[in-house]
Each structure stands twice: as C-alpha cells, then as structure tokens.
Scaffold this motif. Structure first.
Motif, PDB file in Angstrom:
ATOM      1  N   SER A  42      38.887  42.664  47.141  1.00  0.00           N
ATOM      2  CA  SER A  42      38.865  41.631  46.142  1.00  0.00           C
ATOM      3  C   SER A  42      37.516  41.014  46.011  1.00  0.00           C
ATOM      4  CB  SER A  42      39.878  40.567  46.490  1.00  0.00           C
ATOM      5  OG  SER A  42      39.499  39.909  47.631  1.00  0.00           O
ATOM      6  N   LYS A  44      35.225  37.443  44.845  1.00  0.00           N
ATOM      7  CA  LYS A  44      35.373  36.017  44.625  1.00  0.00           C
ATOM      8  C   LYS A  44      34.057  35.334  44.490  1.00  0.00           C
ATOM      9  CE  LYS A  44      36.885  31.877  46.723  1.00  0.00           C
ATOM     10  NZ  LYS A  44      36.535  31.187  45.601  1.00  0.00           N
ATOM     11  N   SER A 128      45.794  41.751  35.561  1.00  0.00           N
ATOM     12  CA  SER A 128      45.392  42.167  36.911  1.00  0.00           C
ATOM     13  C   SER A 128      45.849  43.602  37.165  1.00  0.00           C
ATOM     14  CB  SER A 128      46.011  41.253  37.972  1.00  0.00           C
ATOM     15  OG  SER A 128      45.611  39.916  37.798  1.00  0.00           O
ATOM     16  N   LEU A 159      41.524  40.710  37.271  1.00  0.00           N
ATOM     17  CA  LEU A 159      41.523  40.725  38.721  1.00  0.00           C
ATOM     18  C   LEU A 159      41.805  42.163  39.123  1.00  0.00           C
ATOM     19  CD1 LEU A 159      43.683  37.543  39.483  1.00  0.00           C
ATOM     20  CD2 LEU A 159      41.184  37.729  39.475  1.00  0.00           C
ATOM     21  N   CYS A 161      42.451  44.437  42.257  1.00  0.00           N
ATOM     22  CA  CYS A 161      42.915  44.135  43.615  1.00  0.00           C
ATOM     23  C   CYS A 161      43.144  45.407  44.423  1.00  0.00           C
ATOM     24  CB  CYS A 161      44.222  43.358  43.561  1.00  0.00           C
ATOM     25  SG  CYS A 161      44.252  41.990  42.369  1.00  0.00           S
ATOM     26  N   ASN A 211      37.585  42.816  43.046  1.00  0.00           N
ATOM     27  CA  ASN A 211      37.302  41.390  43.237  1.00  0.00           C
ATOM     28  C   ASN A 211      38.382  40.611  43.958  1.00  0.00           C
ATOM     29  OD1 ASN A 211      39.182  41.152  41.101  1.00  0.00           O
ATOM     30  ND2 ASN A 211      37.542  41.046  39.569  1.00  0.00           N
ATOM     31  N   VAL A 212      39.468  41.271  44.368  1.00  0.00           N
ATOM     32  CA  VAL A 212      40.506  40.603  45.165  1.00  0.00           C
ATOM     33  C   VAL A 212      40.968  41.512  46.291  1.00  0.00           C
ATOM     34  CG1 VAL A 212      42.781  39.512  45.198  1.00  0.00           C
ATOM     35  CG2 VAL A 212      41.340  39.284  43.172  1.00  0.00           C
ATOM     36  N   ASP A 310      42.039  32.055  48.073  1.00  0.00           N
ATOM     37  CA  ASP A 310      42.251  32.065  46.625  1.00  0.00           C
ATOM     38  C   ASP A 310      43.701  32.319  46.260  1.00  0.00           C
ATOM     39  OD1 ASP A 310      39.266  32.128  45.669  1.00  0.00           O
ATOM     40  OD2 ASP A 310      39.463  33.553  47.318  1.00  0.00           O
ATOM     41  N   LYS A 419      40.189  32.686  37.509  1.00  0.00           N
ATOM     42  CA  LYS A 419      39.290  33.620  36.845  1.00  0.00           C
ATOM     43  C   LYS A 419      38.008  32.933  36.363  1.00  0.00           C
ATOM     44  CE  LYS A 419      42.567  37.183  35.386  1.00  0.00           C
ATOM     45  NZ  LYS A 419      43.048  38.032  34.294  1.00  0.00           N
ATOM     46  N   ALA A 422      35.833  32.527  39.269  1.00  0.00           N
ATOM     47  CA  ALA A 422      35.319  33.819  39.726  1.00  0.00           C
ATOM     48  C   ALA A 422      34.317  34.446  38.768  1.00  0.00           C
ATOM     49  CB  ALA A 422      36.481  34.777  39.953  1.00  0.00           C
TER      50      ALA A 422
END
Length: 426
Positions: A42, A44, A128, A159, A161, A211-212, A310, A419, A422
């Motif tokens: 992920s 952040k 996501s 997102l 993940c 990013n997650v 988060d 978001k 981020a």
C-alpha cells in the motif's frame, strides 16, 4: 479461479471444501495466505498528520463521535480541514452509483491484465483494486499494471492494495521485492529495526505503484497451541508475542510503511487468534468464545491504533462474549460503538473478503449493505462473481432508504478524505 461458487448455484459454504493448490494461488480474499508465498502492499502520505485520524489519540477521539459513527464537525475540522473539505466538495458532485463505487475493492488476479477491471473502474466507478495471486514479475511489472489502472480514472485515483505481510503471505515477489520474513520473525526484531525494515519494504511497494498494504496482523493467538489457530498461528502471521508486544510491533510496521509513503491496515479486528477455523475457507470453528472488550486480545489493537493506521480491517468471525448474533464486520456494537466510539478510530474501516466461506449463509446482495449499515466503509472482495451483486445491493438500498443513503455518504466521505490525504485527488 476462486474458492467461491457461482452465485446462482452452489451454496457458498461448499467453497471451503473445494480448495485446491491452484485455488490458493489464485485467491487471497483480503487476508488469505498463498503457498509458497503471498503479498500485500500500500502507499500512503509520508506525514503522519495526513491520516484522517492522526490529529488525536485513539483514547480521546471517540469523544467527538456521534451515535452513527460519523466524526463531529469539530473533530473532522481538527483532523484535516482541507482534506475533508475537498472530499466533501467531491462527494457533493457524485451520483449514488459513484459513491457506492468508492466503497468497492475488487480483485485483479496475477496473470491478468489491468483491462480485466477497466469496465468496473470506468463505468461502475469502482475506487479500489486488490492485487491477488502470485505476482512474480517484480516491481517493474506491477508498476506497469498500477500505472494502467490509474490511467482509467479521472479526478479521483485508485487505492491499489495487496496483502504483503511476509512469510506465507507475500503476493508480490520478483526483482525489486525483498523476500519478507514471517511476522513471527519480524516479532524477534526490535521495534526500531522493524520500522526500518518496513520502510524498505514499503519503498518497494511504492515503486510498484501499490499504495495500500493490507497489513499487519495485530491479533494475538489464544488457542492452546499455535497450530490449532488455522488463520493466524499456523501460518505465523502474528508477531508471536503477547498482546502488547504484538501491538507495538504492528505500530512499528505501520510507521515504517508511512515513512515510505505507503498506507496500511491493521487486521483483523477484534482478532482472529481465538478461533480454530480459517474464515476464508470454512464456516466451522469461527466463533471466538474468549475475546472480550476488556481482555488481552484487544490490547494489541489498542497499541497498534496509537500509530494511527489508515485502515482497520474487520474480522469475519463471531465473538460470543461481545456480540453473539453477528460477525464482527456486521456488528454495530463492535465496529461502530466500540472501534469508532470507545477506541475513537475515525479512519477507513475495511472488511475482510466478502466472498469468504464464513459468510456462506448470507445472500451476496446483502453483504455490502450489512457492512456499511454497521459503520464500515471499504468492501474487500476476493472473487469476481461477487462484485456486481454487492454493488447492486448498495445502490438499490441507498436509492430506497434515505437513512442508508446517508451511511453511504459517510463511508464515501471517509474513503475520499483518505484519498485526498494520499494525493490521489487531482
């Protein structure tokens, strides 16, 4: 290939008995181990102040929470006024379908191209994507997929993940990705060394456009021996310490990921250490009879929450000493009243995989509705055939029920605020 049946035919519980090696390589829900390896990643904002809940401790944040689990205006403004104001502006322009899409985390399996989810992102407004399976191509290959996925969006990014815990749960491997030790081995590090290592692993994820990281596990094994605890202890997914030690190491992992600019999610609240069955594959042995709200299992999460993660991922087990009638992900008493109210967590709450066998008796169309109704935000899905029924259920319920529509707004606002913080909103 998934461990779940077609929605129109077999009962979901049959999935627990149809697992094959190929299945394990293809699915992970939002917590499933892979053999021989698995992965979760992920990204952040590097500053801890960028977290929607970072301006106050978990101990005090609950004082600014109303009964619905929505932070009060004062609490939100104090946390991140510019981020939340921007999120509110975006929310005001969205249709019901767009808001519901922001609550969806859909799977993209290793070996498949980004185009597999293009329609979901562009036409169903899904916000996501979860990378599942054995992604062996290294950081450059994953980065190409991540870039293409983000290219499908307009204004509000995705997102992206993965489950990158270490040991048997590391889905992203190959050139550029270190082979991460199991969480038990991470627990043998000092918290400072673990934070430094997590920063390195997070930097690799960030370079891949992930990013997650749906990690770390903050629960504590409570069965007589570790092998009896199928979802965590048998796979060395916890840090192997007492609850306080597990929580402190989880916090170090979260902070290390944040140092790298990667978001993270502690899981699986309020802990899977007291069950024998793995909720991904069975609906048996998934009732925890020992965990209480003032017991040791919760202490690990209290400690981990000090790092202001988060996200918090909800367990699919049932806790007879807390709420014997609902799995934790559907329990307002656990999610809304305790996690958001008593512990004061105001960030994004995600579910474990809604396509898990543990939820086999519940119609797919109701899964997302029940989660959001309990105070949840981001619906993790580990099987493609669950996406449309869950999305349809959300939209239809929001269109017919003003009170639920307001809960969708609250959930979408939390996701959008995350978001904005981020840097995913242009």
């Amino acid at each position: 290939m998934t461990h779940q049946r077609s929605l129109s035919t077999l009962p979901r519980r049959a999935a627990a008995f149809a697992v094959t090696t190929m299945l394990l390589l293809a699915t992970a829900g939002c917590s499933m181990p892979l053999f021989p390896s698995g992965n979760d990643s992920s990204a952040k904002s590097a500053s801890s102040s960028s977290s929607p809940s970072s301006s106050k401790s978990a101990k005090n944040a609950g004082k600014d929470t109303d009964k619905s689990g929505t932070p009060s205006t004062d609490s939100q403004t104090t946390s991140a006024p510019s981020a939340q104001d921007k999120a509110k502006e975006i929310l005001a322009t969205m249709s019901v379908e767009q808001k519901a899409g922001q609550l969806m985390m859909v799977p993209l399996f290793a070996g498949n191209g980004a185009t597999d989810v293009q329609n979901l992102v562009q036409n169903d407004h899904v916000g996501s994507v979860l990378l599942l399976g054995n992604w062996k191509g290294g950081t450059s290959a994953v980065a190409q997929v991540s870039s293409k996925l983000q290219g499908y969006t307009s204004g509000v990014g995705l997102l992206i993940c993965a489950d990158q815990e270490g040991g048997q749960v590391q889905h992203l491997t190959g050139s550029g990705f270190d082979t991460m030790p199991s969480a038990v081995k991470q627990g043998q590090m000092s918290v400072d060394d673990l934070r430094s290592s997590a920063k390195t692993w997070g930097s690799q994820l960030k370079s891949a456009g992930v990013n997650v990281d749906l990690a770390p596990v903050a629960g504590t094994v409570q069965t007589a021996n570790r092998s009896q605890n199928a979802p965590i202890g048998a796979l060395d997914r916890d840090f192997g310490l007492d609850a306080a030690g597990n929580g402190q190491h989880a916090a170090a992992f979260v902070n290390g990921m944040r140092d790298a600019g990667v978001m993270s999610s502690i899981k699986h609240f309020p802990g899977l250490g007291g069950v024998t069955g793995n909720t991904d594959f069975t609906d048996s042995g998934i009732t925890d009879t020992t965990t209480t709200l003032d017991g040791g299992q919760i202490e690990g999460f209290r400690q981990a929450l000090q790092a202001n993660p988060d996200m918090v991922m909800m367990s699919l087990a049932t806790y007879s000493q807390i709420d014997p009638n609902e799995p934790a992900a559907f329990s307002s008493a656990i999610l809304n009243d305790y996690l958001r109210g008593t512990l004061g967590y105001q960030g994004v709450v995600t579910s474990d995989s809604m396509s898990a066998a543990a939820l086999g008796s519940i119609p797919a169309k109701e899964l997302g509705v029940r989660f959001v109704s309990a105070g949840g935000d981001l619906i993790c899905i580990g099987a493609n055939e669950y996406v449309q029924p869950i999305l349809t259920g959300l939209v239809q319920k929001a269109q017919s029920d003003p009170a639920f529509a307001q809960q969708v707004d609250q959930a979408a606002l939390r996701v959008l605020t995350l978001k904005v913080n981020a840097g995913l909103v242009s």
